[in-house]
Design a protein around this motif. Structure first.
Motif, PDB file in Angstrom:
ATOM      1  N   SER A  52       1.436  -1.312   0.467  1.00  8.73           N
ATOM      2  CA  SER A  52       0.046   0.139  -0.095  1.00  8.73           C
ATOM      3  C   SER A  52       1.006   0.898   0.274  1.00  8.73           C
ATOM      4  O   SER A  52       1.846   1.035   0.298  1.00  8.73           O
ATOM      5  CB  SER A  52      -0.839   0.194   1.128  1.00  8.73           C
ATOM      6  N   CYS A  53       0.162   1.886  -0.627  1.00 10.37           N
ATOM      7  CA  CYS A  53       1.223   3.149  -1.326  1.00 10.37           C
ATOM      8  C   CYS A  53       0.044   4.880  -1.125  1.00 10.37           C
ATOM      9  O   CYS A  53      -1.155   4.165  -0.283  1.00 10.37           O
ATOM     10  CB  CYS A  53       1.908   3.277  -2.147  1.00 10.37           C
ATOM     11  N   PHE A  54       1.020   5.674  -0.876  1.00  9.62           N
ATOM     12  CA  PHE A  54      -0.428   6.875  -1.161  1.00  9.62           C
ATOM     13  C   PHE A  54       0.239   8.060  -2.357  1.00  9.62           C
ATOM     14  O   PHE A  54       1.152   8.222  -2.709  1.00  9.62           O
ATOM     15  CB  PHE A  54      -0.467   7.788   0.249  1.00  9.62           C
ATOM     16  N   SER A  56       1.345  11.408  -3.171  1.00  7.35           N
ATOM     17  CA  SER A  56       1.482  12.532  -2.584  1.00  7.35           C
ATOM     18  C   SER A  56       0.995  14.026  -3.132  1.00  7.35           C
ATOM     19  O   SER A  56       0.770  14.095  -3.589  1.00  7.35           O
ATOM     20  CB  SER A  56       3.220  12.770  -1.893  1.00  7.35           C
ATOM     21  N   LEU A  79      -4.359   2.177  -2.714  1.00  4.59           N
ATOM     22  CA  LEU A  79      -3.581   3.254  -2.471  1.00  4.59           C
ATOM     23  C   LEU A  79      -5.111   3.702  -1.418  1.00  4.59           C
ATOM     24  O   LEU A  79      -6.576   3.224  -1.894  1.00  4.59           O
ATOM     25  CB  LEU A  79      -4.305   4.220  -3.284  1.00  4.59           C
ATOM     26  N   PRO A  80      -4.839   4.407  -1.007  1.00  2.25           N
ATOM     27  CA  PRO A  80      -6.011   5.105   0.285  1.00  2.25           C
ATOM     28  C   PRO A  80      -7.100   5.368   0.148  1.00  2.25           C
ATOM     29  O   PRO A  80      -6.881   6.702  -1.092  1.00  2.25           O
ATOM     30  CB  PRO A  80      -5.159   5.685   1.118  1.00  2.25           C
ATOM     31  N   THR A  82     -10.197   8.086   1.313  1.00  2.00           N
ATOM     32  CA  THR A  82     -10.656   8.387   2.982  1.00  2.00           C
ATOM     33  C   THR A  82     -12.020   8.059   2.603  1.00  2.00           C
ATOM     34  O   THR A  82     -13.174   8.379   1.545  1.00  2.00           O
ATOM     35  CB  THR A  82     -10.367  10.015   3.266  1.00  2.00           C
ATOM     36  N   LEU A  88     -10.575   4.168   5.708  1.00  2.00           N
ATOM     37  CA  LEU A  88      -9.829   4.049   5.149  1.00  2.00           C
ATOM     38  C   LEU A  88     -10.526   2.839   3.579  1.00  2.00           C
ATOM     39  O   LEU A  88     -10.610   1.485   4.061  1.00  2.00           O
ATOM     40  CB  LEU A  88      -8.648   3.632   4.504  1.00  2.00           C
ATOM     41  N   TRP A  90      -9.782   1.521   0.156  1.00  2.00           N
ATOM     42  CA  TRP A  90      -8.535   0.773  -1.134  1.00  2.00           C
ATOM     43  C   TRP A  90      -8.642   0.826  -2.542  1.00  2.00           C
ATOM     44  O   TRP A  90     -10.040   0.163  -3.197  1.00  2.00           O
ATOM     45  CB  TRP A  90      -7.793   0.147  -0.605  1.00  2.00           C
ATOM     46  N   GLU A 108      -6.777  11.555  -4.545  1.00  2.00           N
ATOM     47  CA  GLU A 108      -6.764   9.810  -4.814  1.00  2.00           C
ATOM     48  C   GLU A 108      -7.335   9.439  -5.612  1.00  2.00           C
ATOM     49  O   GLU A 108      -7.383   9.488  -6.901  1.00  2.00           O
ATOM     50  CB  GLU A 108      -7.479   9.971  -3.468  1.00  2.00           C
ATOM     51  N   ILE A 127       2.901   4.564   4.371  1.00  2.00           N
ATOM     52  CA  ILE A 127       2.176   5.647   4.762  1.00  2.00           C
ATOM     53  C   ILE A 127       2.602   6.808   4.995  1.00  2.00           C
ATOM     54  O   ILE A 127       4.107   7.269   4.934  1.00  2.00           O
ATOM     55  CB  ILE A 127       1.615   4.745   6.006  1.00  2.00           C
TER      56      ILE A 127
END
Length: 198
Positions: A52-54, A56, A79-80, A82, A88, A90, A108, A127
Motif C-alpha cells: 500500500s502506498c499513497f 503525495s 492506494l487509500p 478516505t 480508509l 482502498w 486519491e 504511509i
C-alpha cells in the motif's frame, strides 16, 4: 486525552507544514527522486509483491513516480481512499493513474474501490507522516486514518512512513491511540526504527 499533548502536536504540525511549503520546486524534485530510489530498494528488500502506498500532495515527499513505476513492474499497489466515517477504503493503482480530489482535498485514485480490509493482504505499507521520532513514534496530520488502520490489522506488515530528512526527530508527543511505524523512508536513507513492533 491530554489537551497539552494535543496543543503540542498542533503546534508541531503547523511548523512542519510551513517548513514543507518553503521548499523550492528543485528541492521537491530532488526529494521525489531520492524517495523513488529508497522505496524501490525497500520493496526489493521485503520481496513485496503487494504494497500500500499513497499519492503525495504537492508539499509531501513525492511518491507518484514510484507508484507508477511499481505498477509497471507488476507490483500490486493499493492506494487509500478516505471515508467520512474515519476509515480508509482502498483502490488498486493502475498505469493511467487517474486522480481525483478526495475528502480533504488530497489526491486519491479513481479506480474501483475496495473495502477497508483489502489492505490486510499487503506485504508492506508505505504511509504519509508529518514526522517520526527515533523510537518509531509517528506524528500524522491529526485525522487518525492510518492509526486506526494499523491498530485494527490482525497481522500488520512492516509499515514505513515517508518524510523529509529534517522530520526524523529525537522524540514526539504521543497519545494512547498513536501507532508506531517500523521505520522511515527519506530522500537520502531508509531507517528501521522499531523492528520489534511486528
Amino acid at each position: 486525552m491530554s489537551t497539552d499533548i494535543e496543543q503540542e502536536k498542533r503546534a508541531l504540525r503547523a511548523e512542519l507544514r510551513e517548513r514543507r511549503q518553503l521548499l523550492s520546486d528543485a528541492q521537491r524534485a530532488a526529494a521525489a527522486s531520492g524517495i523513488h530510489d529508497q522505496l524501490d530498494a525497500l520493496v526489493d528488500a521485503h520481496s513485496a509483491a503487494s504494497i500500500s502506498c499513497f499519492l503525495s500532495a504537492t508539499t509531501e515527499p513525492g511518491t507518484r513516480a514510484f507508484v507508477t513505476a511499481a505498477v509497471q513492474r507488476g507490483i500490486r499497489v493499493l492506494l487509500p481512499v478516505t471515508r467520512a466515517d474515519g476509515l480508509l477504503d482502498w483502490a488498486v493503482a493502475d498505469e493511467e493513474g487517474d486522480v481525483a480530489e478526495g475528502l480533504f482535498g488530497l489526491p486519491e485514485p479513481t479506480g474501483e474501490v475496495l473495502g477497508p480490509i483489502a489492505v490486510n493482504d499487503v506485504d508492506l505499507m508505505i504511509i504519509p507522516a508529518a514526522a517520526v521520532d527515533l523510537t518509531g513514534m509517528r506524528l500524522g496530520w491529526g485525522r487518525g486514518y492510518f492509526d486506526k488502520t494499523i491498530g485494527s490489522m490482525e497481522k500488520c506488515p512492516p509499515v514505513y512512513a515517508v518524510i523529509y530528512d529534517s522530520e526524523v526527530l529525537d522524540s514526539l508527543p504521543r497519545e494512547v491511540h498513536d501507532q508506531p511505524v517500523t521505520g522511515v523512508v527519506t530522500p537520502t536513507r531508509t531507517l528501521t526504527l522499531s523492528p520489534a513492533r511486528h
